[in-house]
Design an enzyme around this catalytic site. Structure first.
Site, PDB file in Angstrom:
ATOM      1  N   ASP A   1       0.338 -13.540  -8.702  1.00 47.73           N
ATOM      2  CA  ASP A   1      -0.829 -14.070  -7.991  1.00 47.73           C
ATOM      3  C   ASP A   1      -1.905 -14.532  -8.956  1.00 47.73           C
ATOM      4  OD1 ASP A   1       0.371 -13.493  -5.586  1.00 47.73           O
ATOM      5  OD2 ASP A   1      -0.691 -11.604  -5.290  1.00 47.73           O
TER       6      ASP A   1
ATOM      7  N   ASP B   1       3.830  -8.361  -8.592  1.00 44.56           N
ATOM      8  CA  ASP B   1       3.270  -9.186  -7.521  1.00 44.56           C
ATOM      9  C   ASP B   1       1.870  -9.661  -7.871  1.00 44.56           C
ATOM     10  OD1 ASP B   1       3.270 -10.229  -4.715  1.00 44.56           O
ATOM     11  OD2 ASP B   1       1.667  -8.778  -4.493  1.00 44.56           O
TER      12      ASP B   1
ATOM     13  N   ASP C   1       4.476 -14.500  -1.092  1.00 47.93           N
ATOM     14  CA  ASP C   1       3.690 -13.335  -1.480  1.00 47.93           C
ATOM     15  C   ASP C   1       3.538 -12.375  -0.308  1.00 47.93           C
ATOM     16  OD1 ASP C   1       2.006 -11.617  -2.892  1.00 47.93           O
ATOM     17  OD2 ASP C   1       0.220 -12.712  -2.269  1.00 47.93           O
TER      18      ASP C   1
ATOM     19  N   ARG D   1       8.134  -2.826   2.313  1.00 46.86           N
ATOM     20  CA  ARG D   1       7.891  -1.759   3.295  1.00 46.86           C
ATOM     21  C   ARG D   1       9.107  -1.550   4.203  1.00 46.86           C
ATOM     22  NH1 ARG D   1       2.874  -4.382   2.979  1.00 46.86           N
ATOM     23  NH2 ARG D   1       3.427  -5.791   4.690  1.00 46.86           N
TER      24      ARG D   1
ATOM     25  N   ASP E   1       7.235 -10.713   0.451  1.00 48.37           N
ATOM     26  CA  ASP E   1       7.755  -9.638  -0.400  1.00 48.37           C
ATOM     27  C   ASP E   1       7.143  -8.283  -0.040  1.00 48.37           C
ATOM     28  OD1 ASP E   1       5.221  -9.795  -1.469  1.00 48.37           O
ATOM     29  OD2 ASP E   1       5.840 -10.446  -3.458  1.00 48.37           O
ATOM     30  N   GLY E   2       5.899  -8.302   0.422  1.00 46.47           N
ATOM     31  CA  GLY E   2       5.274  -7.058   0.852  1.00 46.47           C
ATOM     32  C   GLY E   2       5.953  -6.476   2.081  1.00 46.47           C
TER      33      GLY E   2
ATOM     34  N   THR F   1       7.359  -0.132  -5.209  1.00 48.03           N
ATOM     35  CA  THR F   1       7.368   0.435  -6.554  1.00 48.03           C
ATOM     36  C   THR F   1       6.118   0.014  -7.311  1.00 48.03           C
ATOM     37  OG1 THR F   1       8.548  -1.487  -7.462  1.00 48.03           O
ATOM     38  CG2 THR F   1       9.892   0.369  -6.672  1.00 48.03           C
TER      39      THR F   1
END
Length: 245
Positions: free
Chosen positions: A96, A92, A71, A79, A74-75, A85
């Site tokens: 969670d 995402d 998690d 960036r 992927d952030g 998007t």
């Protein structure tokens, strides 16, 4: 001769892999953006975790925590590759919320006396994050983490400090993981007094309990501020409607 052919084949194969990687990075298909591909992997790992939760706690918890680790990854990918998007933000958050909700279902079965707590926790978690994301989407933000810096100071700190965000999210997930695994065993002994043994899992659980409570408070703040923002947008729309009549 055979050696040259083999070398050429290796070069072609490596070139194909490189071109394939570049095509993925350059694709305009949002569903194939790298952060979303990581999300698909998270979904698969989470399902594996849920499958083993009732019988194989270590497999289940390793898969669950791996999904939570991804998690954060992927952030960073979104960036770094300029692939942020609205779909990715929604996807995402859905992963969670669904992961935590499914774990709460299991915990409610393992600890029936605490079922109401897990039900309320899941309900508040889902409602607060959904409303917060919905407001952010209406405002045109591509991420629920990009908030108005003039807003609530607690949420501002929560979303602008990556250390705070990581600590609270990691501590919260660790709390749920430890209370899950305590259903099966205490873990390696840390303290003992006569026949009473305190294991590592319980020590970790107690250590991150304040973080879990703080995370719950922030979820309530999420819900409150998002409701205020939504009401403010409704009032603005009603005023515009009255002016145009």
């Amino acid at each position: 001769m055979t050696s040259n052919v083999s070398t050429n084949e290796e070069v072609i194969t490596e070139s194909s892999r490189t071109n394939s990687s570049k095509s993925i990075l350059k694709t305009n298909n949002i569903f194939f953006f790298v952060p979303n591909i990581i999300g698909y992997v998270r979904v698969f790992i989470s399902i594996v975790s849920f499958y083993f939760m009732s019988s194989h706690p270590y497999i289940a918890i390793i898969c669950y925590l791996t999904s939570e680790f991804l998690d954060a990854l992927d952030g960073h990918a979104a960036r770094a590759l300029n692939q942020c998007t609205k779909f990715g933000a929604m996807f995402d958050m859905l992963i969670d919320r669904c992961s935590t909700m499914c774990l709460c279902f299991v915990l409610a079965m393992f600890y029936p006396k605490w079922a109401l707590f897990f039900q309320l926790w899941a309900a508040i978690d889902i409602a607060s994050h959904w409303l917060h994301l919905h407001v952010a989407t209406i405002k045109g933000s591509d991420s629920h983490k990009k908030i108005d810096l003039s807003g609530n100071p607690i949420l501002r700190l929560y979303y602008t400090s990556r250390k705070v965000l990581f600590t609270l999210c990691a501590g919260n997930e660790l709390w749920f993981s430890m209370i899950y695994i305590l259903h099966f065993n205490e873990g390696p002994a840390v303290l003992s007094y006569g026949d009473y043994v305190v294991g590592l899992w319980r020590v970790l659980l107690y250590s991150v309990t304040p973080i879990m409570i703080l995370k719950q408070i922030i979820s309530l703040i999420h819900l409150y501020t998002a409701a205020l923002d939504m009401a403010a947008m409704d009032e603005a729309e009603r005023e515009n409607t009255i002016k145009t009549k």
